[in-house]
Design a protein around this motif. Structure first.
Motif, PDB file in Angstrom:
ATOM      1  N   ARG A 164      -4.952   6.520  -1.192  1.00  0.00           N
ATOM      2  CA  ARG A 164      -4.196   5.300  -0.848  1.00  0.00           C
ATOM      3  C   ARG A 164      -4.406   4.266  -1.952  1.00  0.00           C
ATOM      4  N   ALA A 210       0.353   8.601  -5.425  1.00  0.00           N
ATOM      5  CA  ALA A 210       0.266   7.435  -4.529  1.00  0.00           C
ATOM      6  C   ALA A 210       0.807   6.204  -5.262  1.00  0.00           C
ATOM      7  N   THR A 258       0.862  -1.190   0.000  1.00  0.00           N
ATOM      8  CA  THR A 258       0.000   0.000   0.000  1.00  0.00           C
ATOM      9  C   THR A 258       0.889   1.228   0.000  1.00  0.00           C
ATOM     10  N   ALA A 259       0.348   2.325  -0.493  1.00  0.00           N
ATOM     11  CA  ALA A 259       1.058   3.609  -0.408  1.00  0.00           C
ATOM     12  C   ALA A 259       0.030   4.719  -0.308  1.00  0.00           C
ATOM     13  N   ARG A 315       4.474   6.548  -5.469  1.00  0.00           N
ATOM     14  CA  ARG A 315       5.079   6.284  -4.157  1.00  0.00           C
ATOM     15  C   ARG A 315       5.168   4.782  -3.896  1.00  0.00           C
ATOM     16  N   ALA A 316       4.132   4.060  -4.307  1.00  0.00           N
ATOM     17  CA  ALA A 316       4.170   2.599  -4.142  1.00  0.00           C
ATOM     18  C   ALA A 316       5.339   2.010  -4.928  1.00  0.00           C
TER      19      ALA A 316
END
Ligand code: FAD
Ligand code: NAD
Length: 477
Positions: free
Chosen positions: A409, A466, A385-386, A469-470
């Motif tokens: 998210r 997001a 998750t991110a 980022r993941a």
């Protein structure tokens, strides 16, 4: 018949009979009409169903006005970034309710016009089946009997009533809450789910003192703590009293004074003074009063049992929407309605969405599509998750939405980066839900989201970041 008038019953033959004109039924009827099927729609109330007449749309209209009012109250009290009102705003609830009704009226009229254009015959009245394919309706103009080759049941749902706190007097459901003649000074809400929180927050913004009583240990139990934390913070800041793990026991009225008795988390009794008690503890499918028992369809608990094509156990009888189960959402009902019309017309369709996204129109809003992290783990996925916070999103900051703790998210599978779920909480995130659902439906992987150029400045960049980022390379965090 001796001594009585012989009533003539008009008989209508239909290829498709739809019972219920909500977002499930009216969409099914329009699509069936478009496909050239002789279609009859029976509706006892106003066209549009729960959603258009006393649900989704009127609640969002009231939420909109409440938010405007709240903004003005704040501008009058303190001024906001250079905007100051010289006097506090005044609320004329009757005018607000009347405006809300004009919105409802436009949509109700629009549905009627669309049905007419699709050549759907609308029969006004309560339908009662004598067998699976024969339905009798007492219309204002006399009795009508409809013999149908195919039937689509779309009778929807109604509010669950607590046996010890029945509706009536100060105890109201969402229907009454949306059409109050005057604002309650103190409102007690039983149930911190979708309706209780959407409306409870709106009434708080209108200036009511609001107390919320919830049986479980958190608000909006469908979602996880991280996702609901910004809403909980807003409730605290706004002074909404919240009783979790509490049971509503009774409502007692003496003279003009009403009290809601609750058993709190420690088992102690508390009494909450309230002018109105709004009970929002869920909705149940409407399965009574229309001869369902004469149709020989199997049930699945309280819901009508259907297969992946919304077929019931009776040949030629389909059921859709709130009547057939969770999620009890308007867009799910419409999707099933459209599909069933196409199946009847001979097309190959199945109801097998990857995701039915949902939005909770609280402050701030919550949008969710696909699996939550815990659900993904429980389904056996190796989950990553991110989160991307709206604090680092320019559009959010420019709308004063950076400080409410909102975020996007992503939930994905470690091995192949396949997107499993996307959630967001923050101002206006409802509008992101379509992209979340589209990506899931297309089987996107994180790289698909990360390589899609998202418009600047928009909240949707939060989804982009997001996903980045993941993958280990978000730019703005
Ligand atoms: P309904 O909309 O309930 O329609 C059923 C219709 O059938 C009714 O008009 C009824 O009069 C008619 N009917 C029933 N039996 C008969 C009969 N025997 N003869 C003739 N007519 C009959 N969902 C969302 O997706 N988003 C939201 O923001 C949202 N907000 C909501 C807010 C509130 C306050 C409420 C109460 C609900 C909300 N919902 C929302 C849920 C949404 O309204 C329902 O999921 C949706 O309306 C279900 O559609 P349906 O067609 O299955 O049934
Ligand atoms: P809900 O299921 O969302 O919430 C009911 C809440 O009441 C739950 O949190 C539950 O734990 C609590 N509860 C149950 N019994 C209780 C009791 N005796 N005392 C205290 N708390 C109790 O139901 P709802 O808010 O009535 O909404 C009904 C349905 O309408 C929703 O499930 C949803 O499908 C639909 N809806 C959707 C939207 C939207 O999509 N934005 C908005 C409103 C309604």
């Amino acid at each position: 018949m001796i001594g009585g008038a012989l009533e003539m019953t008009e008989t209508i033959q239909a290829q498709v009979l739809v019972v219920g004109g909500g977002p499930g039924g009216y969409v099914a009827a329009i699509r069936a009409g478009q496909l050239g099927l002789k279609t009859v729609l029976v509706e006892a109330d106003r066209l549009g169903g729960t959603c258009l007449i006393r649900g989704c749309i009127p609640s969002k209209a009231m939420i909109h006005v409440a938010s405007e009012f709240d903004t003005m109250v704040k501008a009058a009290a303190k001024g906001r970034h250079g905007v100051r009102l010289s006097a506090p705003p005044a609320l004329d609830l009757a005018e607000t309710v009347a405006w809300k009704e004009t919105v409802v009226g436009k949509l109700n009229g629009g549905v009627g016009a669309l049905l007419k254009r699709a050549k759907v015959q609308v029969v006004e009245g309560w339908g009662v089946f004598s067998d699976a394919k024969t339905c009798r309706v007492q219309t204002p103009g006399g009795a009508v009997s409809i013999a149908a080759e195919n039937v689509i049941l779309a009778t929807g749902s109604r509010a669950v009533e607590l046996p010890h706190i029945p509706f009536g007097g100060p105890v109201i459901s969402s229907t009454e809450a949306l059409s109050l003649a005057e604002l309650p000074r103190r409102l007690a809400v039983v149930g911190a789910g979708y309706i209780g929180l959407e409306l409870g927050i709106a009434f708080r913004k209108f200036g009511c003192e609001v107390t919320v009583v919830e049986a479980q240990d958190r608000i909006l139990p469908l979602y996880d703590d991280a996702l609901t934390a910004p809403v909980r913070r807003w409730l605290e800041k706004a002074g909404v009293a919240l009783h979790l793990r509490a049971k509503a026991k009774a409502v007692e009225t003496r003279g003009n004074a009403t009290e809601l008795a609750i058993e709190d988390a420690d088992g102690a009794e508390q009494r909450i003074a309230a002018d109105r008690v709004l009970v929002t503890v869920g909705r149940r499918p409407l399965t009574e009063g229309f001869g369902l028992e004469a149709m020989a369809v199997d049930m699945d608990g309280r819901f009508v049992k259907v297969d992946g094509q919304c077929r019931t156990s009776m040949r030629g009888v389909y059921a859709i929407g709130d009547l057939v189960g969770e999620p009890m959402l308007a867009h799910k009902a419409s999707a099933q309605g459209e599909m069933v019309a196409e199946i009847i017309a001979g097309r190959k369709r199945r109801f097998d969405p990857v995701a039915v996204a949902a939005v909770c129109f609280t402050e701030p809003e919550i949008a969710s599509a696909g699996l939550l992290p815990e659900e993904a783990k429980a389904a056996g996925h190796d989950v990553m998750t991110a989160v991307f916070p709206f604090q680092a999103n320019g559009r959010a900051l420019s709308m004063e939405a950076g400080d409410d703790g909102g975020f996007v998210r992503v939930v994905a599978r470690q091995g192949d980066h396949r997107l499993l779920g996307v959630q967001a909480v923050g101002a206006h995130v409802s509008e992101l839900s379509a992209e979340f659902a589209a990506m899931l439906e297309m089987g996107a992987v994180l790289e698909d989201v990360a390589h899609t150029i998202h418009v600047h400045p928009t909240l949707s960049e939060g989804f982009h970041e997001a996903a980045q980022r993941a993958l280990g390379h978000a730019i703005h965090i």
